[in-house]
Scaffold this active site. Structure first.
Site, mmCIF file in Angstrom:
data_model
loop_
_atom_site.group_PDB
_atom_site.id
_atom_site.type_symbol
_atom_site.label_atom_id
_atom_site.label_comp_id
_atom_site.label_asym_id
_atom_site.label_seq_id
_atom_site.Cartn_x
_atom_site.Cartn_y
_atom_site.Cartn_z
ATOM 1 N NE ARG A 74 -7.543 -9.952 -3.971
ATOM 2 C CZ ARG A 74 -8.698 -9.451 -3.523
ATOM 3 N NH1 ARG A 74 -9.810 -9.648 -4.215
ATOM 4 N NH2 ARG A 74 -8.744 -8.752 -2.407
ATOM 5 C CG HIS A 88 -11.669 -1.851 8.520
ATOM 6 N ND1 HIS A 88 -11.938 -0.537 8.185
ATOM 7 C CD2 HIS A 88 -11.137 -1.811 9.770
ATOM 8 C CE1 HIS A 88 -11.570 0.251 9.183
ATOM 9 N NE2 HIS A 88 -11.094 -0.489 10.160
ATOM 10 C CE LYS A 104 -4.160 -1.901 2.191
ATOM 11 N NZ LYS A 104 -3.831 -3.311 2.053
ATOM 12 C CD GLU A 119 -4.898 5.124 3.872
ATOM 13 O OE1 GLU A 119 -4.429 4.727 2.801
ATOM 14 O OE2 GLU A 119 -6.085 4.931 4.217
#
Length: 653
Positions: free
Chosen positions: A297, A235, A116, A200
């Site tokens: 994917r 999440h 990430k 973040e």
């Protein structure tokens, strides 16, 4: 086109890929672990190869064993599905080096987007807007703590190699940062072999919007519109839909344009998803959507895109991997209607959504919609793999119709004795905020009380009228006790002798004592639900509604609105089950491994304080102190434990 494909995966996704392969005349090859020897995907394949023990690291995550199976069976191509090896660049290279076709992007694209922090840096260079945060190489706790303070709380700690919510922790208070960081690192190391994290800024009203992209080996890249995956729990996506509610053409152009730019930045080939986070505090705006990550994917939620575009994405994967150009140009891909998908998990919403492990003695899915699953009645939900057991997918003309149809389908789900979240899904879909499209990633947490299982008078009365119907012969004989199933433990009821026939029945419904009066009529039995009739062995009708029905040893199970309502004799004792803490014992809710013991024997603890952390089904579950007290004993770090094992004991002050 290649003639055979090995799917390096299991369960629902393996069955899904096989379906398209068989339609295209491609021979299918499955791999399986010892735990999956009798699994549905094994039986559906033309050929299957055992590759190792139950643990994923010794089977599905062992690339060498998968390649050996491909060579032994003469497979020409390997489809990785999602999860496991699907985003493993080293495995993709090994497949190509073995002379096989890799059905996925180039390994360089996987590497570019796989971490990430690196992906965000690349997107900044490509001019794609990204969420403010820190993705530096310095992973010391001091630096990460300082960066979190700079960004401003709340922050989101994310494993750089993460996905599926694993290794992701929201932290609202600086005092909790160290604990959140440690947990994220543990989950990242356990799930991905990498404990590095990024930080973040946490958007307070975030929506999760993603764009399906597809590239071929001839330099073409297209998008297949957007999906909204904002309905999440911790999440983990729960319900996905396409298109995104409230999406204007201007915002759609901005977000799909950014997605195409991101895919081109890594020369992307195959199916991929660019995920964005949007600020929903004042509606969707073109300058309020930021790149979050790319999944290199096929996505779990790809069926909703297939539904609104009429495209078989797996077929496209096959054709692109074989060197063919994309079947459609961008202006030929049309958006039609509205699709929604709900993920059916083997978990117990009434018990903190803990995964449920057992044999599927009763497993009935709704008719008339698309159901993607890798299990069937008689199969087993294993502790070793993800607890998702099916996906329910609908496609209607409007969002309102799609939500209503999916809610109806969730209510028709029948699962026993495994716990499932179908009733929870139905309540989400029928919630006024969801129906109005007022959804962000905090929706489930904010509406938790309304989404929990509720006592249902209708369900109770339906159960009681079923009992009355079963007791008809006893009333006619003026008997004052009756076992409705001839020798099995029955459900208590009484009648009035020398008086107009009226029966009062008593039962425990999910452990709650209930009673109701019913009166026989010429056409059947009448209770407050109306006339009764037994419709076959596995259904009962109460009024104008049909309910699924399953006899069990000590009563029966009635399936109402996606919930399995256990009906037992009124005189039966109601147990507390695993996890009971009334005596201070913390019991394992499922088999697993002890990965953290924040306290030790002799420590004082307060109610709600974590005492022991259990890792099971790829997630961590913290067991907390039931009251203020002193820790008398605690399990050892690294212990493998069985369900209901005592992990710790807390003595009250």
């Amino acid at each position: 086109m290649f003639k055979s494909v090995l799917v390096a995966n299991r369960g629902e996704i393996a069955c899904r890929v096989f379906r398209t392969a068989k339609r295209m005349g491609i021979r299918t090859i499955a791999v399986y672990s010892e735990a999956d020897a009798d699994a549905l995907h094994v039986r559906e394949a033309d050929e299957a190869v055992l590759i190792g023990p139950a643990a994923a690291r010794e089977s599905y995550l062992d690339g060498a064993k998968v390649l050996a199976a491909a060579k032994a069976t003469g497979a020409e191509a390997i489809h990785p599905g999602y999860g496991f090896l699907s985003e493993n660049a080293d495995f993709a290279e090994a497949v190509a080096a073995a002379g096989l076709i890799w059905i996925g992007p180039d390994p360089s694209s996987i590497r570019a987007m796989g971490l990430k922090d690196a992906a965000k840096a690349l997107m900044i260079q490509a001019g794609v807007p990204v969420t403010p945060g820190y993705q530096g190489a310095d992973q010391s706790e001091e630096t990460l703590t300082a960066e979190a303070a700079r960004i401003g709380y709340p922050v989101l700690i994310k494993a750089v190699a993460g996905g599926g919510g694993k290794g992701m922790k929201r932290v609202d208070d600086p005092a909790d940062f160290a604990a959140g960081l440690a947990s994220a690192k543990r989950e990242g190391a356990a799930a991905f072999g990498d404990d590095r994290v990024l930080i973040e800024r946490y958007i307070t009203r975030p929506r999760h919007i993603e764009v399906q992209v597809f590239g071929d080996k001839h330099g073409e890249v297209v998008h297949l519109y957007e999906r909204d995956c904002s309905l999440q729990r911790r999440h983990q996506k729960v319900i996905e839909e396409a298109p995104a509610p409230g999406m204007s053409e201007a915002v759609r152009a901005a977000v799909t344009g950014a997605a195409i730019k991101a895919a081109r930045a890594v020369n992307y080939v195959g199916a991929g998803t660019i995920e964005f986070i949007a600020d929903a505090s004042d509606g969707l705006k073109a300058d309020g959507v930021w790149f979050m990550e790319m999944n290199t994917r096929l996505q779990v939620e790809h069926p909703v895109t297939e539904s609104v575009t009429g495209v078989d994405l797996v077929e496209w994967q096959f054709r692109v991997a074989a060197g063919e150009p994309l079947p459609l140009k961008q202006d030929e891909i049309e958006l039609s209607g509205w699709a929604m998908e709900a993920r059916l998990y083997a978990e117990d919403p009434a018990n903190g959504f803990l995964p449920s492990i057992d044999k599927l003695e009763h497993f009935v899915m709704p008719d008339g919609i698309r159901v993607d699953t890798g299990v069937e009645q008689g199969g087993e939900v294993s502790q070793f793999y993800d607890p998702m057991i099916a996906k329910l997918i609908v496609h209607e003309d409007t969002r309102e119709a799609a939500a209503a149809r999916l809610a109806e389908a969730a209510g028709e789900v029948e699962v026993w004795p495994v716990k499932a979240n179908a009733g929870f899904l139905k309540r989400c879909l029928e919630h006024p905020r969801f129906v109005a499209g007022d959804v962000d990633t905090g929706f489930i947490a904010a509406e938790e009380a309304a989404l929990q299982p509720q006592p249902s008078d209708e369900a109770t009365l339906a159960a009681l009228t079923l009992i009355a119907e079963a007791a008809a012969d006893a009333v006619e004989a003026r008997s004052d006790r009756f076992s409705p199933w001839g020798g099995q433990p029955g459900l208590s009821y009484g009648v009035r002798l020398n008086a107009p026939a009226q029966t009062t029945v008593w039962a425990h419904v999910d452990g709650q004592g209930v009673s109701a009066a019913v009166t026989p009529v010429e056409t059947g039995w009448r209770g407050s639900q109306g006339e009764l009739a037994h419709v076959g062995f596995d259904q009962v009708q109460a009024g104008d509604r049909l309910f699924g029905y399953q006899a069990v040893d000590d009563g029966f199970v009635l399936f109402v609105d996606g919930e399995a309502r256990r009906v037992t004799p009124y005189r039966a004792a109601v147990g507390s089950g695993a996890g009971a803490v009334s005596d201070g014992s913390l019991r394992a809710p499922m088999p697993g491994k002890i990965v953290a013991t924040p306290v030790k024997a002799g420590d004082a603890v307060t109610k709600g304080q974590p005492v022991v952390v259990l890792e099971a089904m790829k997630m961590e579950h913290a067991l907390t102190a039931p009251f203020d007290g002193v820790v008398e004993s605690v399990a050892s770090l690294g212990d493998q434990v069985v369900e209901a094992a005592v992990l710790a004991v807390v003595k009250a002050d």
